[in-house]
Design a protein around this motif. Structure first.
Motif, mmCIF file in Angstrom:
data_model
loop_
_atom_site.group_PDB
_atom_site.id
_atom_site.type_symbol
_atom_site.label_atom_id
_atom_site.label_comp_id
_atom_site.label_asym_id
_atom_site.label_seq_id
_atom_site.Cartn_x
_atom_site.Cartn_y
_atom_site.Cartn_z
ATOM 1 N N PHE A 198 46.273 28.445 84.989
ATOM 2 C CA PHE A 198 47.168 27.292 84.991
ATOM 3 C C PHE A 198 47.525 26.913 83.571
ATOM 4 O O PHE A 198 46.820 27.236 82.630
ATOM 5 N N ASP A 199 48.605 26.201 83.465
ATOM 6 C CA ASP A 199 49.124 25.880 82.154
ATOM 7 C C ASP A 199 48.735 24.461 81.785
ATOM 8 O O ASP A 199 49.477 23.530 82.014
ATOM 9 N N GLY A 200 47.565 24.312 81.236
ATOM 10 C CA GLY A 200 47.084 22.973 80.927
ATOM 11 C C GLY A 200 47.337 22.602 79.486
ATOM 12 O O GLY A 200 47.875 23.382 78.711
ATOM 13 N N HIS A 201 46.928 21.382 79.125
ATOM 14 C CA HIS A 201 47.032 20.966 77.733
ATOM 15 C C HIS A 201 46.017 21.762 76.903
ATOM 16 O O HIS A 201 44.874 21.915 77.315
ATOM 17 N N PRO A 202 46.438 22.273 75.720
ATOM 18 C CA PRO A 202 45.517 23.099 74.929
ATOM 19 C C PRO A 202 44.190 22.413 74.627
ATOM 20 O O PRO A 202 43.150 23.073 74.596
ATOM 21 N N MET A 204 42.640 20.145 76.517
ATOM 22 C CA MET A 204 41.808 20.073 77.714
ATOM 23 C C MET A 204 41.209 21.447 77.997
ATOM 24 O O MET A 204 40.066 21.553 78.456
ATOM 25 N N ASP A 205 41.951 22.502 77.713
ATOM 26 C CA ASP A 205 41.397 23.851 77.856
ATOM 27 C C ASP A 205 40.165 24.009 76.979
ATOM 28 O O ASP A 205 39.147 24.562 77.397
#
Lengths: 495, 236
Positions: A198-202, A204-205
Motif C-alpha cells: 500500500f502507498d502510505g506516508h513515508p 508511517m512506513d
C-alpha cells in the motif's frame, strides 16, 4: 487431569520414539541449515563490524559495502538462523506436547527448502544492490510473500496436531508456541503489506518498520525461546515448573505489552506524538514478563547444581534466561525519557537486537538442540570439549558485545548530543568499541564453527551409539537428561 | 484456560494495539492535508508544497539499496528530544550577514517524493537532512560545484583532512575507463592510472541529485514553524 494423561501415557509407550522418528528429517534439516546460515551471518557480521571502524577493510569490493554487509548480516541472522531454528523447535515441541506424530514431513521439508532458497535469493539481492532499504526487511520485495507462504506450510501441521490432541491439558510451553505461531504471520504480513504494497506516508512506513523489528523479537523469538525453556527446565531436572500461575501471568503480560513496543525509535519525528511514548513505555514494561519468566525458570532449576554443571542443555538454557533478564533490564535503561536521545541513534539499538537474538534466543535454541538432536538421531553428541568451547566462547563473546555496543553506544550517543563539540568527536568515539565488537564476533564465530561441525557429524549419523548422554562432567548422580517421562507426568506428580 | 479463552485473549490483546497504533495512524497519515499559507501569519497565500527538483525517487532507491541509513539519519528532532537543531548546519543555516536564519525541525512534508522515510539507524555519520544546503556552503567561493563535491566525497571520503572518516568509498559507483585524447568529459578530478579516467555511473548521479535535494532552507507556514522567536507577518 493426571489420570487423563496417565492413561494416554500407558496406552502408548512407543509414542515418543515414533514422534521423534517422524520428525527426524524436517527437524534436522532446519537445525543444520540454521546453523549454516548462522555461520554466514557471523562472517558477514565480522566484515561489517570491521568496516565500521576500519572503512578501507575490503574497501574495493562494492557488494560488501558497509550498508549492504550489515543488512545482509542481520537478515541472515534473523531469517536464516533465527527463524529456522525456531521452526525446528516449534514443530518438535508441538508434536511432543500434543503427543502426535508428524503426518506431513514431506510438505515441511519442501517448504523448508523454499524458505532457504528465498533467503539465499534475498541475501544475494541485498549484496547486489537490490535491497529495499527497510531495516530487517531488506530482501527484495518479491521475497516476503514466498517466505510467508512457506511459513504457513511449515506451521500448519503443528496447529492441526494441537487441535486434535487427546486430553484437555495444555502445557504452558504450548501457549507460548501457539502465540508465536499466530503473532509472526500477523506482524509480518501487516508490516510488509503496509510498507511495500500500500502507498502510505513515508514516515508511517518507517514507524511500522520499527514496530516490526520490535514485535518480531518480542512476539516471535521471545515466546519460542521461553516456550523451549519451560519445556527443558522441568524435563531435565525432573521437577515441575515452580509456579504455574506465575507462568500464566508471564504469558499474558507478554501478550498485553509486546504489541505496543517499537515506535520509540521515531521519538521526535513528526508522527502522532503518542506513538513513540507508547512504544517506550511498553518496552520498559517488557521488564515484567522477562522477570516473571526468569524467576520462574531459575526457581525450577535451582538446587540442581550437579545437573546444571553436567547438562549442556541446562547450561545453555540458564545462560539464555539470564540473557532475557538482561534484555528486560536494558530495555528499561535505554527507553527512559531521559536516556532515549542517547540510545536512539547510537550502536545501543543494534546491541539490544543482538542481545535478544544471540544472548537470549540463540542460547535457548542451542539448549533445545543439544536436547533434541540425540533423540531424533538416536546418537549421542561426540565431544564434550566441543560443547564446552561452544558455551564459553559464546558467553565471552556475547558479554563483550553487549558491553561494547550498549556501553559504548551510550557514550557515543552522549557525544552526539554535545552539539558545540566538533562532529569528529562523536564520529570517532565509537571506534574503540567497534574494535571490541569485531573481536567478539570472531569469538562467536569460532564457537559456532565447533557447533556447526558437531551438528553436521550428528546429521551424518556419526554420533556415539550409547545409552549414556554426553555430559560436561564425568561423575553425576542424577541423570542429567531427566526421567524419560512426559512433561505432564512431572507436572501431575507434584500437582 | 480453555482454547476458546486463549484464542479470544490472544485476539484481544493483539487486535487493539494493531488498530490503535498501526491501522488508524496509517490511514490518518495517508490522508494528511497540505498546510496553507495565510495573509495574517505568513504575509502570503497558497499551498505549502516544498519543491524537490532532481531525481529524488531514483536517488532514494540508491540511498536505500546501499544502506546509507545504517550510519546516517534524516531527522531533526525537536529540542525536547535531542540537540540536533543546534548542531552546526544540521537543521538549516544559522543567521549570518549573508544568509537568513533557516533552522527548523523536520516536518511531515520533508519526505515528499520518497516511498520510505530514511530516519536512519545510527549517527555514525552526521545527519543528512540538510546536506544539500550544507555542501552548497562548503563549495561557496571555490571552483567546485556541489555535484563534484559529492562525487569526490563518495569516491574517497578520506581525501583531504578527513582521515578519520568512516564513510565508505563507493568503488561500485565509478567506472575506470580508458580515455582517448582529451577524454570524454565528466571524469573525476582524481589520480587515475595513466590513460584512464574515473567516470561516475548513472546510479551515483541519481544519488547525488537526491542528496542535493536534501535541504531545509525554505520558508514554512507559520503553523509549521516551531521556533520560539517566530513572528506573525502582521506583527512585523
Amino acid at each position: 487431569m493426571a489420570t487423563d494423561s496417565d492413561s494416554i501415557q500407558h496406552a502408548d509407550p512407543d509414542l515418543r520414539p515414533a514422534i521423534d522418528r517422524s520428525l527426524r528429517h524436517p527437524v534436522m534439516f532446519f537445525f543444520t541449515s540454521a546453523a549454516a546460515w548462522l555461520a554466514v551471518a557471523l562472517v558477514l557480521g565480522i566484515i561489517a563490524s570491521a568496516k565500521s571502524h576500519a572503512p578501507e577493510f575490503m574497501g574495493n569490493i562494492g557488494w560488501l559495502l558497509y550498508g549492504k554487509s550489515q543488512a545482509a548480516h542481520l537478515n541472515t541472522l534473523v531469517y536464516g538462523w533465527g527463524c529456522q531454528a525456531a521452526f525446528g523447535i516449534i514443530i518438535w515441541l508441538m508434536a511432543r506436547l500434543s503427543r502426535k506424530e508428524c503426518r506431513n514431513p514431506g510438505t515441511i521439508l519442501v517448504a523448508g527448502h523454499v524458505w532457504n532458497f528465498a533467503v539465499l535469493f534475498g541475501v544475494i539481492g541485498i549484496l547486489s544492490g537490490q535491497g529495499t532499504g527497510v531495516p530487517w526487511m531488506e530482501f527484495p520485495s518479491a521475497v516476503w510473500p514466498v517466505l510467508l507462504i512457506s511459513y504457513v506450510f511449515i506451521m500448519v501441521g503443528s496447529v492441526v496436531q494441537f487441535r486434535c490432541k487427546e486430553g484437555g491439558h495444555t502445557y504452558i510451553s504450548q501457549w507460548y508456541l501457539l502465540g508465536a505461531i499466530v503473532w509472526f504471520p500477523w506482524v509480518y504480513a501487516t508490516s510488509n503489506l503496509l510498507i511495500f504494497t500500500f502507498d502510505g506516508h513515508p514516515l508511517m512506513d518507517a514507524a511500522i518498520n520499527s514496530w516490526f523489528k520490535s514485535t518480531f523479537i518480542l512476539l516471535f523469538f521471545v515466546p519460542v525461546g521461553v516456550g523451549a525453556a519451560y519445556y527443558l527446565a522441568p524435563k531435565v531436572t525432573g521437577r515441575p515448573v515452580h509456579s504455574y500461575s506465575l507462568a500464566q501471568m508471564g504469558f499474558w503480560a507478554l501478550a498485553v505489552i509486546g504489541p505496543w513496543t517499537g515506535m520509540q525509535k521515531l521519538t521526535g519525528a513528526p508522527i502522532p506524538q503518542f506513538l513513540p511514548y507508547v512504544g517506550a513505555a511498553a518496552t520498559v514494561l517488557f521488564f515484567i514478563p522477562a522477570v516473571t519468566v526468569a524467576v520462574n525458570i531459575l526457581k525450577t532449576v535451582s538446587g540442581h547444581n550437579t545437573t546444571i554443571s553436567a547438562s549442556p542443555t541446562l547450561r545453555f538454557m540458564i545462560a539464555g534466561i539470564i540473557g532475557l533478564l538482561v534484555l528486560g533490564s536494558i530495555g528499561v535503561c535505554l527507553n527512559f525519557p531521559s536516556s532515549i536521545k542517547y540510545a536512539q541513534f547510537s550502536f545501543a539499538g543494534y546491541g539490544y537486537e543482538i542481545l535478544a537474538m544471540y544472548g537470549f534466543f540463540s542460547m535457548c535454541a542451542f539448549a533445545t538442540m543439544y536436547f533434541v538432536v540425540p533423540r531424533i538421531t538416536r546418537r549421542e553428541w561426540l565431544s564434550r570439549r566441543f560443547i564446552r568451547w561452544h558455551f564459553y566462547l559464546s558467553i565471552y563473546g556475547m558479554s563483550t558485545i553487549v558491553i561494547c555496543t550498549i556501553g559504548g553506544g551510550l557514550l557515543q550517543g552522549a557525544a552526539q548530543e554535545y552539539w558545540n563539540m566538533p562532529w569528529s568527536d562523536a564520529a570517532t568515539r565509537g571506534y574503540a568499541y567497534g574494535w571490541g565488537t569485531t573481536v567478539s564476533w570472531l569469538f562467536i564465530l569460532f564457537a559456532n564453527i565447533f557447533f556447526l561441525l558437531h551438528l553436521l557429524l550428528m546429521w551424518a549419523r556419526l554420533g556415539r551409539r550409547s545409552q549414556h548422554p554426553t555430559l560436561l562432567s564425568k561423575h553425576t548422580s542424577e541423570s542429567p537428561h531427566g526421567p524419560e517421562g512426559d512433561i505432564d507426568e512431572i507436572q501431575a506428580a507434584n500437582a | 484456560m480453555t482454547f476458546r479463552i486463549f484464542s479470544l485473549g490472544l485476539l484481544g490483546t493483539f487486535l487493539w494495539p494493531w488498530l490503535l497504533i498501526i491501522v488508524v495512524p496509517y490511514a490518518t497519515m495517508q490522508r494528511i492535508e497540505r498546510v496553507e499559507f495565510n495573509e495574517e501569519d505568513d504575509g502570503r497565500t497558497g499551498v505549502y508544497a516544498p519543491a524537490r527538483p532532481g531525481r529524488v525517487a531514483d536517488g532514494a532507491k540508491v540511498y536505500a539499496a546501499n544502506g546509507c541509513y545504517a550510519c546516517h539519519t534524516q531527522l531533526i528532532r525537536p529540542t525536547y528530544a535531542g540537540s540536533d537543531v543546534w548542531r552546526d548546519d544540521w537543521a538549516g543555516m544559522k543567521k549570518t550577514e549573508s544568509n537568513e536564519e533557516t533552522r527548523r525541525e523536520t516536518t511531515v512534508y520533508d519526505y515528499d517524493g520518497e516511498s520510505f522515510a530514511q530516519i536512519g539507524l545510527t549517527r555514525t555519520g552526521p545527519d543528512l537532512s540538510n546536506i544539500g544546503r550544507r555542501v552548497e556552503s562548503y563549495v561557496k567561493g571555490t571552483d567546485t560545484t556541489d555535484e563534484e563535491w559529492f562525487l569526490m566525497h563518495l569516491y574517497n571520503p578520506r581525501g583531504g583532512f578527513k582521515y578519520w572518516s568512516a564513510c565508505p568509498s563507493g568503488p561500485q559507483f565509478f567506472d575506470v575507463k580508458k580515455h582517448y585524447g582529451q577524454g570524454n568529459g565528466g571524469g573525476l578530478a582524481v589520480q587515475a592510472p595513466e590513460g584512464y579516467e574515473v567516470l561516475p555511473s548513472d546510479e551515483v548521479r541519481a544519488l547525488v541529485s537526491y542528496l542535493i535535494s536534501l535541504r531545509k532552507d525554505d520558508t514554512v507556514p507559520y503553523s509549521l514553524n516551531y521556533r520560539a522567536d517566530k513572528k506573525r507577518a502582521i506583527e512585523q
